[in-house]
Enzyme design. Structure first.
Site, short mmCIF file in Angstrom:
data_model
loop_
_atom_site.label_atom_id
_atom_site.label_comp_id
_atom_site.label_asym_id
_atom_site.label_seq_id
_atom_site.Cartn_x
_atom_site.Cartn_y
_atom_site.Cartn_z
N ASN A 88 -10.13 -0.36 0.24
CA ASN A 88 -8.66 -0.28 0.22
C ASN A 88 -8.15 -0.75 -1.15
O ASN A 88 -8.23 -1.92 -1.47
CB ASN A 88 -8.11 -1.16 1.36
CG ASN A 88 -6.61 -1.11 1.46
OD1 ASN A 88 -5.92 -0.59 0.59
ND2 ASN A 88 -6.08 -1.67 2.54
N CYS B 9 0.82 -1.23 0.00
CA CYS B 9 0.00 0.00 0.00
C CYS B 9 0.85 1.27 0.00
O CYS B 9 0.33 2.36 -0.25
CB CYS B 9 -0.95 -0.01 1.19
SG CYS B 9 -1.96 -1.48 1.24
N HIS C 244 -3.25 6.80 3.51
CA HIS C 244 -3.68 5.57 2.86
C HIS C 244 -5.11 5.24 3.31
O HIS C 244 -5.45 5.38 4.48
CB HIS C 244 -2.73 4.43 3.22
CG HIS C 244 -3.21 3.10 2.76
ND1 HIS C 244 -3.61 2.88 1.46
CD2 HIS C 244 -3.38 1.92 3.42
CE1 HIS C 244 -4.00 1.61 1.34
NE2 HIS C 244 -3.88 1.02 2.51
O1 UT7 Z 1 -3.65 -1.59 3.86
C1 UT7 Z 1 -3.27 -2.10 5.11
C2 UT7 Z 1 -3.99 -3.37 5.34
N1 UT7 Z 1 -5.15 -3.42 6.10
C3 UT7 Z 1 -5.59 -2.63 7.12
O2 UT7 Z 1 -5.08 -1.59 7.41
C4 UT7 Z 1 -6.71 -3.14 7.92
C5 UT7 Z 1 -6.39 -3.10 9.39
N2 UT7 Z 1 -7.38 -3.75 10.26
C6 UT7 Z 1 -8.67 -3.38 10.31
O3 UT7 Z 1 -9.12 -2.53 9.60
C7 UT7 Z 1 -9.53 -4.05 11.36
O4 UT7 Z 1 -8.72 -4.89 12.15
C8 UT7 Z 1 -10.71 -4.88 10.75
C9 UT7 Z 1 -11.76 -3.97 10.20
C10 UT7 Z 1 -10.20 -5.82 9.69
C11 UT7 Z 1 -11.37 -5.71 11.87
O5 UT7 Z 1 -11.69 -4.88 12.97
P1 UT7 Z 1 -11.33 -5.34 14.45
O6 UT7 Z 1 -11.80 -4.28 15.38
O7 UT7 Z 1 -9.84 -5.64 14.49
O8 UT7 Z 1 -12.22 -6.64 14.64
P2 UT7 Z 1 -11.80 -8.17 14.85
O9 UT7 Z 1 -10.89 -8.67 13.75
O10 UT7 Z 1 -11.27 -8.31 16.25
O11 UT7 Z 1 -13.17 -8.90 14.71
C12 UT7 Z 1 -14.26 -8.65 15.60
C13 UT7 Z 1 -15.36 -9.63 15.29
C14 UT7 Z 1 -14.90 -11.09 15.26
O12 UT7 Z 1 -15.91 -11.88 15.82
P3 UT7 Z 1 -15.77 -12.42 17.33
O13 UT7 Z 1 -14.50 -13.24 17.35
O14 UT7 Z 1 -15.68 -11.19 18.19
O15 UT7 Z 1 -17.02 -13.20 17.53
C15 UT7 Z 1 -14.79 -11.39 13.77
O16 UT7 Z 1 -15.01 -12.77 13.50
O17 UT7 Z 1 -15.90 -9.37 13.99
C16 UT7 Z 1 -15.94 -10.56 13.23
N3 UT7 Z 1 -15.78 -10.22 11.81
C17 UT7 Z 1 -16.82 -9.92 11.02
N4 UT7 Z 1 -18.14 -9.85 11.25
C18 UT7 Z 1 -18.94 -9.51 10.23
C19 UT7 Z 1 -14.64 -10.14 11.09
N5 UT7 Z 1 -14.92 -9.79 9.83
C20 UT7 Z 1 -16.27 -9.65 9.76
C21 UT7 Z 1 -17.17 -9.28 8.73
N6 UT7 Z 1 -18.48 -9.24 9.01
N7 UT7 Z 1 -16.73 -8.98 7.47
#
Ligand code: UT7
Length: 311
Positions: free
Chosen positions: A268, A112, A238
């Site tokens: 993204n 990125c 970004h």
């Molecule tokens: O370009 C650089 C690359 N990427 C980034 O910069 C992205 C960086 N990370 C993020 O943006 C965030 O970490 C995410 C948006 C990907 C996730 O947010 P988070 O606050 O870190 O949530 P999490 O991964 O801890 O997930 C929370 C919950 C989980 O369920 P449980 O374990 O709490 O029951 C996930 O399974 O959300 C669930 N989850 C979803 N639910 C619905 C994960 N993806 C999804 C989804 N829809 N698409």
């Protein structure tokens, strides 16, 4: 000698994939995606639409905005982690598609951060007198790196391209760039992953790293130019997640009204995200001559980079 951006361009595939449409094939919801990322939709390249095709359209638009012909370009760099082939490079294909001369062309891989890395390379070539102009493109077809059954990653990315034409100039243009990489944690964000051919990400760890490195890059750029956040007319970070953008802008003390946001409509797009946002803010008249524009990137590698522009 300095370099300055003489024109920008961009391209987004016509196919729009909304959150609600995605929620029909994978266990997610429009509410979750909006609340956790700020993303409402993404553009997805068609079957016959390659990374080079998108890059070439954005490049032609940037040339038109600069009032230049492809034959006037001395160097072409395409930042991408989704090249169509190992070789010929995407940049060489773009050269042929836009009708540029047989100048040096290469792809740059910094995830990125690729566009800011490429801008820095092109600036260095112009500042050292090795060339008078350069075409810098960020182009990605992220949709082919995704496991479309994996909800934690497939909702986050989109396809597109953004381009800038740099020319030699007595006044800066590019005032400073800084580039960084840390290869010590390769499994946090990688493609292919150890278990599959697709992109893998440990979201929480990437989130924290992204905020930290965007802030560090911003502070470094302000310090290098003897500026404070009050001098920044436009911050273009970004575009990965609205929460990352808001948290880093707050820590840098840049008000939300001075931050360009496109993640809601583009998701993204990796190396294309900053040039897409830059082109949008230039075309809608937000960025004007004399403005200080701060580009901040972070991505896989990890990589992070900054660029301070005087428009
Ligand atoms: O370009 C650089 C690359 N990427 C980034 O910069 C992205 C960086 N990370 C993020 O943006 C965030 O970490 C995410 C948006 C990907 C996730 O947010 P988070 O606050 O870190 O949530 P999490 O991964 O801890 O997930 C929370 C919950 C989980 O369920 P449980 O374990 O709490 O029951 C996930 O399974 O959300 C669930 N989850 C979803 N639910 C619905 C994960 N993806 C999804 C989804 N829809 N698409």
């Amino acid at each position: 000698m300095h370099s300055r951006i003489a024109g920008t361009g961009s391209y987004l595939p016509s196919r729009i994939l909304t959150n609600s449409e995605l929620a029909r094939s994978v266990d997610t919801s429009d509410e979750w995606i909006r609340a956790m990322t700020g993303i409402a939709q993404r553009h997805i390249a068609g079957d016959g639409e390659s990374t080079a095709d998108m890059a070439a359209i954005a490049a032609k638009e940037a040339l038109a905005a600069a009032g230049m012909r492809a034959a006037e370009i001395d160097l072409i760099i395409v930042a991408t982690i989704t090249p169509d082939l190992v070789f010929p490079t995407t940049a060489a294909t773009v050269q042929a598609q836009i009708g540029a001369r047989t100048v040096g062309c290469f792809d740059l891989s910094a995830a990125c951060s690729g566009f800011v890395f490429a801008l820095s390379m092109a600036d260095g070539m112009i500042a050292s007198g090795k060339c008078r102009s350069a075409l810098v493109v960020g182009a990605e077809r992220m949709s082919r790196l995704l496991d479309w059954t994996e909800r934690s990653t497939c909702v986050l990315f989109g396809d597109g391209a953004g381009a800038a034409v740099l020319v030699a100039s007595e006044r800066p243009g590019v005032r400073s760039t800084s580039l960084h990489a840390d290869g010590s944690t390769p499994d946090v964000l990688r493609a292919p992953s150890k278990r599959s051919p697709y992109l893998h990400m440990e979201g929480g760890a990437v989130f924290k790293f992204a905020v930290r490195s965007l802030v560090e890059g911003g502070q470094e750029a302000l310090q290098a130019n003897g500026m404070t956040s009050a001098d920044v007319d436009w911050l273009i970070p970004h575009q990965a997640n609205l929460r990352i953008i808001e948290a880093s802008a707050k820590k840098l003390q840049v008000d939300a009204s001075h931050v360009v946001v496109t993640v809601d409509h583009h998701a993204n797009t990796s190396a294309a995200s900053i040039p897409l946002a830059l082109d949008q803010a230039v075309r809608d008249g937000r960025i004007r001559r004399g403005h200080n524009v701060l580009l901040l990137s972070v991505g896989g590698g990890f990589t992070w980079a900054s660029c301070m522009l005087e428009w």
